[in-house]
Design a protein around this motif. Structure first.
Motif, PDB file in Angstrom:
ATOM      1  N   LEU A   1      55.754   0.650   4.410  1.00  0.00           N
ATOM      2  CA  LEU A   1      57.118   1.116   4.197  1.00  0.00           C
ATOM      3  C   LEU A   1      58.044   0.599   5.289  1.00  0.00           C
ATOM      4  CD1 LEU A   1      56.173   4.772   3.259  1.00  0.00           C
ATOM      5  CD2 LEU A   1      57.081   3.059   1.674  1.00  0.00           C
ATOM      6  N   ASP A   2      57.548   0.633   6.507  1.00  0.00           N
ATOM      7  CA  ASP A   2      58.379   0.184   7.627  1.00  0.00           C
ATOM      8  C   ASP A   2      58.700  -1.302   7.536  1.00  0.00           C
ATOM      9  OD1 ASP A   2      58.431   2.711   8.641  1.00  0.00           O
ATOM     10  OD2 ASP A   2      56.938   2.379  10.203  1.00  0.00           O
ATOM     11  N   GLU A   3      57.840  -2.036   6.852  1.00  0.00           N
ATOM     12  CA  GLU A   3      58.072  -3.477   6.732  1.00  0.00           C
ATOM     13  C   GLU A   3      58.716  -3.838   5.393  1.00  0.00           C
ATOM     14  OE1 GLU A   3      54.493  -5.583   7.820  1.00  0.00           O
ATOM     15  OE2 GLU A   3      54.217  -4.290   9.571  1.00  0.00           O
ATOM     16  N   GLY A   4      59.226  -2.814   4.670  1.00  0.00           N
ATOM     17  CA  GLY A   4      60.099  -3.161   3.563  1.00  0.00           C
ATOM     18  C   GLY A   4      59.613  -2.892   2.164  1.00  0.00           C
TER      19      GLY A   4
ATOM     20  N   PHE B   1      59.718  -0.567  -0.984  1.00  0.00           N
ATOM     21  CA  PHE B   1      60.558   0.489  -1.530  1.00  0.00           C
ATOM     22  C   PHE B   1      59.926   0.981  -2.829  1.00  0.00           C
ATOM     23  CE2 PHE B   1      63.196  -1.885   1.278  1.00  0.00           C
ATOM     24  CZ  PHE B   1      63.967  -0.919   1.907  1.00  0.00           C
ATOM     25  N   PRO B   2      58.991   1.898  -2.746  1.00  0.00           N
ATOM     26  CA  PRO B   2      58.294   2.342  -3.959  1.00  0.00           C
ATOM     27  C   PRO B   2      59.213   3.127  -4.879  1.00  0.00           C
ATOM     28  CG  PRO B   2      57.688   3.722  -2.098  1.00  0.00           C
ATOM     29  CD  PRO B   2      58.532   2.610  -1.536  1.00  0.00           C
TER      30      PRO B   2
ATOM     31  N   TRP C   1      60.960   8.148   2.870  1.00  0.00           N
ATOM     32  CA  TRP C   1      60.780   7.360   4.103  1.00  0.00           C
ATOM     33  C   TRP C   1      61.383   5.972   3.928  1.00  0.00           C
ATOM     34  CZ3 TRP C   1      57.792   9.076   8.429  1.00  0.00           C
ATOM     35  CH2 TRP C   1      57.517   8.115   9.405  1.00  0.00           C
ATOM     36  N   SER C   2      61.207   5.393   2.760  1.00  0.00           N
ATOM     37  CA  SER C   2      61.666   4.013   2.550  1.00  0.00           C
ATOM     38  C   SER C   2      63.184   3.899   2.625  1.00  0.00           C
ATOM     39  CB  SER C   2      61.175   3.494   1.195  1.00  0.00           C
ATOM     40  OG  SER C   2      61.863   4.111   0.127  1.00  0.00           O
ATOM     41  N   THR C   3      63.859   5.001   2.446  1.00  0.00           N
ATOM     42  CA  THR C   3      65.319   4.967   2.549  1.00  0.00           C
ATOM     43  C   THR C   3      65.813   5.678   3.798  1.00  0.00           C
ATOM     44  OG1 THR C   3      65.479   6.928   1.145  1.00  0.00           O
ATOM     45  CG2 THR C   3      65.631   4.793   0.054  1.00  0.00           C
ATOM     46  N   GLY C   4      64.931   5.793   4.770  1.00  0.00           N
ATOM     47  CA  GLY C   4      65.345   6.356   6.049  1.00  0.00           C
ATOM     48  C   GLY C   4      65.335   7.875   6.098  1.00  0.00           C
TER      49      GLY C   4
ATOM     50  N   TYR D   1      63.348  10.585   7.007  1.00  0.00           N
ATOM     51  CA  TYR D   1      62.119  10.929   7.710  1.00  0.00           C
ATOM     52  C   TYR D   1      62.037  12.436   7.923  1.00  0.00           C
ATOM     53  CZ  TYR D   1      62.974   6.050   8.877  1.00  0.00           C
ATOM     54  OH  TYR D   1      63.263   4.724   8.802  1.00  0.00           O
TER      55      TYR D   1
ATOM     56  N   PRO E   1      61.704  11.825  14.170  1.00  0.00           N
ATOM     57  CA  PRO E   1      60.919  11.549  12.972  1.00  0.00           C
ATOM     58  C   PRO E   1      59.432  11.785  13.214  1.00  0.00           C
ATOM     59  CG  PRO E   1      62.542   9.820  13.328  1.00  0.00           C
ATOM     60  CD  PRO E   1      62.561  10.679  14.557  1.00  0.00           C
TER      61      PRO E   1
ATOM     62  N   VAL F   1      59.324  -4.853  10.830  1.00  0.00           N
ATOM     63  CA  VAL F   1      60.738  -5.167  10.585  1.00  0.00           C
ATOM     64  C   VAL F   1      61.061  -4.821   9.138  1.00  0.00           C
ATOM     65  CG1 VAL F   1      60.812  -6.974  12.321  1.00  0.00           C
ATOM     66  CG2 VAL F   1      60.257  -7.560   9.971  1.00  0.00           C
ATOM     67  N   ASN F   2      62.301  -4.455   8.904  1.00  0.00           N
ATOM     68  CA  ASN F   2      62.694  -4.027   7.564  1.00  0.00           C
ATOM     69  C   ASN F   2      64.175  -4.340   7.381  1.00  0.00           C
ATOM     70  OD1 ASN F   2      63.189  -2.730   5.141  1.00  0.00           O
ATOM     71  ND2 ASN F   2      61.917  -0.963   5.639  1.00  0.00           N
TER      72      ASN F   2
ATOM     73  N   LEU G   1      66.131  -1.923   5.225  1.00  0.00           N
ATOM     74  CA  LEU G   1      66.470  -0.665   5.882  1.00  0.00           C
ATOM     75  C   LEU G   1      67.731  -0.834   6.727  1.00  0.00           C
ATOM     76  CD1 LEU G   1      65.271   2.263   6.326  1.00  0.00           C
ATOM     77  CD2 LEU G   1      64.428   1.371   8.488  1.00  0.00           C
TER      78      LEU G   1
ATOM     79  N   GLN H   1      70.585  -0.670   4.449  1.00  0.00           N
ATOM     80  CA  GLN H   1      70.863   0.728   4.099  1.00  0.00           C
ATOM     81  C   GLN H   1      71.689   1.397   5.188  1.00  0.00           C
ATOM     82  OE1 GLN H   1      66.948   2.385   3.632  1.00  0.00           O
ATOM     83  NE2 GLN H   1      67.009   2.154   1.410  1.00  0.00           N
TER      84      GLN H   1
ATOM     85  N   ARG I   1      74.801   4.349   9.330  1.00  0.00           N
ATOM     86  CA  ARG I   1      73.854   5.114  10.145  1.00  0.00           C
ATOM     87  C   ARG I   1      73.963   4.714  11.617  1.00  0.00           C
ATOM     88  NH1 ARG I   1      68.447   4.269   7.130  1.00  0.00           N
ATOM     89  NH2 ARG I   1      69.702   4.940   5.346  1.00  0.00           N
TER      90      ARG I   1
ATOM     91  N   ASN J   1      62.241  -0.076  13.466  1.00  0.00           N
ATOM     92  CA  ASN J   1      62.598  -1.187  12.572  1.00  0.00           C
ATOM     93  C   ASN J   1      64.075  -1.166  12.192  1.00  0.00           C
ATOM     94  OD1 ASN J   1      62.447   1.094  11.024  1.00  0.00           O
ATOM     95  ND2 ASN J   1      61.027   0.270   9.501  1.00  0.00           N
TER      96      ASN J   1
ATOM     97  N   GLN K   1      66.628   0.847  -5.919  1.00  0.00           N
ATOM     98  CA  GLN K   1      66.193   2.150  -5.423  1.00  0.00           C
ATOM     99  C   GLN K   1      66.481   2.318  -3.941  1.00  0.00           C
ATOM    100  OE1 GLN K   1      64.008  -0.105  -6.733  1.00  0.00           O
ATOM    101  NE2 GLN K   1      61.970   0.070  -5.821  1.00  0.00           N
TER     102      GLN K   1
END
Lengths: 464, 402
Positions: free
Chosen positions: A71-74, A76-77, A173-176, A178, A186, B135-136, B139, B142, B148, B161, B184
């Motif tokens: 998730l941290d590396e991108g 987006f489920p 989590w994928s959209t921040g 936490y 977090p 890295v993201n 994000l 976003q 943010r 990240n 999404q």
């Protein structure tokens, strides 16, 4: 030249370590769990399905553990993505996925690279307590105790609940979004909740109880069915096999315990720290015989960590080996005397298995007590606190699945009332919660006949 | 005696010493392996590492971060004033590259607070400055949409990240006015509503916030390392109540840190894009290159290598690893180590500033040459060097993922 010289090092420094049953002078009659078939003279031991499920549980834990960096590396489920990937393990489909590589690695490599190399036609949920339709000592749709949530009525519903919780947290989590720990930071990983649940630890520890411990003690080693467990046929060879149904049932119980075939030859340190032994000197590890899983490793850890010595590794090993030796030595249905002897070995093995599991719960009770007392200090870690609590809770839930448990159902319910549904965190009445944990620990120790010297003090120290 | 023969005899002696020691222990309580550097003054080596390689590196990076912050301020002001933002953007990119390369030099010695726990004294400060490979880019986008980055608790409430050099790389070198986030993650209408100018302005605002954070962390890192009694002093002069209890423990710490060359440079930065390990999306994985937007993967590797070489060879009159080896009769081994590193650096030079993804597609053997030379160096480190100096290879590097 340098490579060949390096290979010499183990030979030069190797020390003899032959201790057939660590800490026990009464060694079993055989040092390995290998028994000649009365039908063809070959080794008749078989429990690949149990190894397979241990591997699935291992890989499920690894998958959840790797979710945070994904998730941290991108990643987006979308809704359903995470649950679908978790179900890959829970509802494993050997027809479509048997050719995939599993996740067990060792420094020597492994003989079985793919899932299909280990076994076929196995999954996890099919053997979860309550889902296997025969031979269970309780009706888990009504008797399952320990997780106070209206959505949870069965072991499967609890597993499903956790899968949805993991997915919900992953999407957020994928959209921040936490979850925050008590300090407002977090949480350390996507599978940790704000209330202090480590869903990865809960899932793995619960599956070890609700599958391996349940199947081992309540199915294959039980004798409550006329034609199952210890009452399985011991006259004819199973179709396509060189062992009887009873021999196979006993092996399956052994397989769920998770020991290597030469478990009794190793010290507690070796089992706890290495867990894989190239017994045949082939240069790689055979997962079906040379890799220790789950409960068998924890038994060694508790033996090693005892203040007043315990030797559950030896007791379990002796019970399993001697029981299997009785079966191998008989040429047909067991006599009453042979069955009685077999049941005694079963009782020894299951008693040791339960004691080690109970001691493991106590170990984590002590860890949680220490964590609670560390709140507000530099040494406190919310991640550790959640992990320890979840290991405690996950293992403790498993105790109910043993029909021979020394912990009566009312005591089991009391244990979980004391443990509760989450750790006491900053702002909670930690002292009161720790007092409950000590009560739970003492009650569990008393019921399982565990030496008080191993239980620890009021600060969670000095014991397991 | 030729180089190989000299090395072999040295190795025989080292192994024999270990074996005799363990046998002498009677197979009960293993006694410590004898220190082959017993009597050798490790102080100059450790001081060199602390001062020349780490302290100076942190100071240089801190200054470069300040410069980056200044250039990003200029870019933002130019955007706000409607001036020639393309020129200011290019200046900011140059400043980022300068800071990035200096950081790549410090990366190879993650000791003390920069390192991640459970490394001795580790506080994972490195991730606060540069979190790759965590890295993201999406994000970051976003965070750009919902601003943010303007929150007072931005650094506390978000993960590594969301900021650092990696986030700034995306903001400066990425798709600028476009986003590739799935729906999404970002509602397309939310992004479109910002307009190109709005997106660029927020990229500049975001990058400046991230750079300010780096400046703050870099200052803390340098201060913690360098003040009297700080981590650097503790490394140079170990004491029993310090992070490293002895010179030998400090040497072991430095040695363990060098395996960044194995796990990060060889395996992650090169092996994975080359498809040699953990590449699951195809025969090769160009998307796994470090610094993909700035095309800086190979230059980063080169910066890593040059720093490792100076640690191996010694710099500014400080002894290096080769001097330790020479003290125990391993001159030839030290020469081989330097030769492997030189070969890797030469291979990186041959690739130069070419886009790594293009090189991977057109002439992967050029990248493989860097990888293989590094492997020769890391094989020496975890094999003969470790044995001869009686040092322990970190567990994650003990095997070979190839």
């Amino acid at each position: 030249m340098s490579r060949s010289l390096l290979l010499l090092i183990p030979l030069l420094v190797a020390c003899p370590t032959v201790d057939p049953v660590p800490g026990d002078d009464d060694a079993p009659s055989t040092y390995t769990y290998t028994f000649e078939s009365r039908f063809d003279g070959e080794d008749s031991v078989a429990y690949s399905g149990q190894t397979f499920r241990h591997v699935l549980i291992h890989d499920l834990k690894s998958w959840i553990g790797g979710l945070t960096p994904r998730l941290d590396e991108g990643w987006f489920p979308a809704e359903g993505d995470v649950v679908a990937e978790l179900n890959f393990f829970l509802e494993f489909d050997g027809d479509t996925s048997g050719g995939l590589e599993h996740g067990i690695t060792t420094t020597l490599g492994v003989d079985q690279v793919t899932y299909g190399d280990i076994a076929s036609g196995k999954d996890l949920l099919g053997k979860l307590a309550g889902n296997d339709p025969v031979g269970q000592h309780a009706t888990w749709a009504t008797d399952f105790v320990g997780w106070d949530d209206p959505l949870v009525t069965t072991p499967e519903s609890l597993v499903r609940l956790w899968t949805y919780q993991i997915e919900d947290q992953a999407i957020a989590w994928s959209t921040g979004g936490y979850p925050l720990d008590p300090t407002g930071a977090p949480v350390p990983a996507v599978y940790v909740t704000a209330e202090g649940h480590d869903l990865n630890q809960l899932m793995q520890k619960f599956l070890l109880g609700a599958i391996a411990y349940s199947q081992g003690t309540d199915d294959y080693l039980d004798d409550d069915l006329a034609d199952g467990g210890l009452n399985s046929d011991h006259e004819a060879a199973r179709d396509g096999a060189n062992n009887t149904a009873l021999e196979h049932a006993w092996d399956e119980g052994f397989g769920y315990f998770g020991a290597t075939r030469d478990y009794g030859l190793h010290t507690d340190d070796e089992i706890a720290d290495m867990g894989a032994f190239d017994a045949d000197g082939s240069g790689s590890i055979d997962l079906l015989s040379e890799y220790a899983f789950g409960h068998s490793v924890n038994a060694a850890k508790r033996d090693r960590g005892s203040v007043e010595a315990t030797d559950w590794t030896a007791q379990a090993w002796t019970g399993f080996v001697e029981g299997r030796a009785i079966l191998a030595a008989s040429n047909g249905p067991l006599t009453d005397e042979e069955m009685a002897a077999l049941q005694l070995r079963r009782d020894d093995a299951v008693e040791a298995w339960e004691a080690a599991l109970g001691a493991t719960v106590i170990h984590y009770i002590n860890e949680v007590i220490v964590d609670g007392e560390a709140i507000g200090t530099d040494g406190y870690s919310f991640a550790d606190h959640a992990k320890h609590w979840s290991e405690m809770k996950g293992f403790a839930l498993g105790l109910q699945f043993n029909p021979r448990s020394k912990l009566a159902p009312d005591r089991f319910a009391q244990l979980h009332e004391l443990i509760g549904m989450a750790p006491a965190l900053a702002g909670d009445d930690v002292a009161a919660y720790n007092a409950d944990l000590i009560t739970a620990r003492d009650m569990l120790g008393d019921r399982l006949d565990l030496d008080p010297a191993n239980l620890g003090d009021d600060h969670g120290l000095g014991g397991w | 005696m030729d180089s190989a023969a000299g090395r072999s005899w040295l190795l025989v002696a080292a192994i024999a010493l270990i074996a005799v020691t363990l046998r002498a222990s009677g197979c009960t309580e293993p006694e410590p392996v004898p220190d082959p550097l017993e009597g050798y003054d490790l102080g100059p080596f450790l001081t060199g590492v602390a001062d020349v390689h780490v302290d100076a590196g942190y100071a240089a990076f801190r200054d470069a971060a300040v410069s980056l912050e200044g250039e990003l301020t200029s870019w933002l002001e130019t955007l706000q004033d409607g001036g020639d933002d393309a020129a200011r953007l290019e200046s900011a990119r140059i400043a980022w590259r300068a800071a990035f390369m200096l950081w790549q030099q410090t990366e190879v010695l993650q000791l003390g607070p920069a390192a991640a726990p459970p490394s001795v004294g580790g506080e994972a400060i490195r991730d606060e400055i540069y979190s790759w490979p965590t890295v993201n880019d999406c994000l970051v986008d976003q965070g750009l949409v919902d601003q943010r980055y303007a929150d007072a608790d931005f650094f506390e409430a978000n993960l590594v990240n969301a900021y650092g050099l990696d986030a700034i790389e995306w903001l400066l070198f990425g798709t600028l006015t476009e986003t590739f986030c799935p729906s999404q993650a970002i509602e397309p209408s939310d992004w479109d509503a910002l307009g190109d100018d709005g997106v660029l302005l927020r990229r500049a605002e975001y990058a400046l916030v991230a750079a300010t954070g780096i400046v703050d962390v870099a200052a803390v890192l340098h201060t913690d390392w360098g003040i009297d009694g700080g981590v650097g002093d503790q490394l140079a002069s170990p004491t029993e109540d310090g992070l490293w209890a002895s010179d030998r423990a400090a040497l072991q710490g430095v040695f363990a840190a060098l395996f960044y060359l194995e796990t990060s440079v060889k395996d992650r930065k090169l092996g994975r894009p080359l498809g040699l390990l953990d590449c699951t999306t195809g025969d090769t994985c160009p998307e796994d290159f470090e610094g993909p937007w700035a095309g800086s993967a190979v230059s980063a590797v080169r910066a890593n290598l040059t720093q490792i070489r100076t640690i191996a060879a010694g710099a500014n009159d400080a002894p290096g690893i080769v001097d330790l080896l020479a003290h125990v009769g391993g001159q030839a081994l030290g020469d081989d180590l330097l030769a492997a590193l030189d070969e890797a650096i030469a291979a990186a030079d041959a690739v130069g500033d070419a886009d790594p993804a293009t090189v991977l597609a057109d002439s992967p053997q050029d990248l493989l040459a860097i990888h293989d030379a590094i492997k020769r160096a890391t094989d020496l480190l975890k094999g003969e060097v470790a044995i001869v100096l009686a040092l322990t290879v970190p567990a994650e590097s003990a095997g070979d993922n190839d």
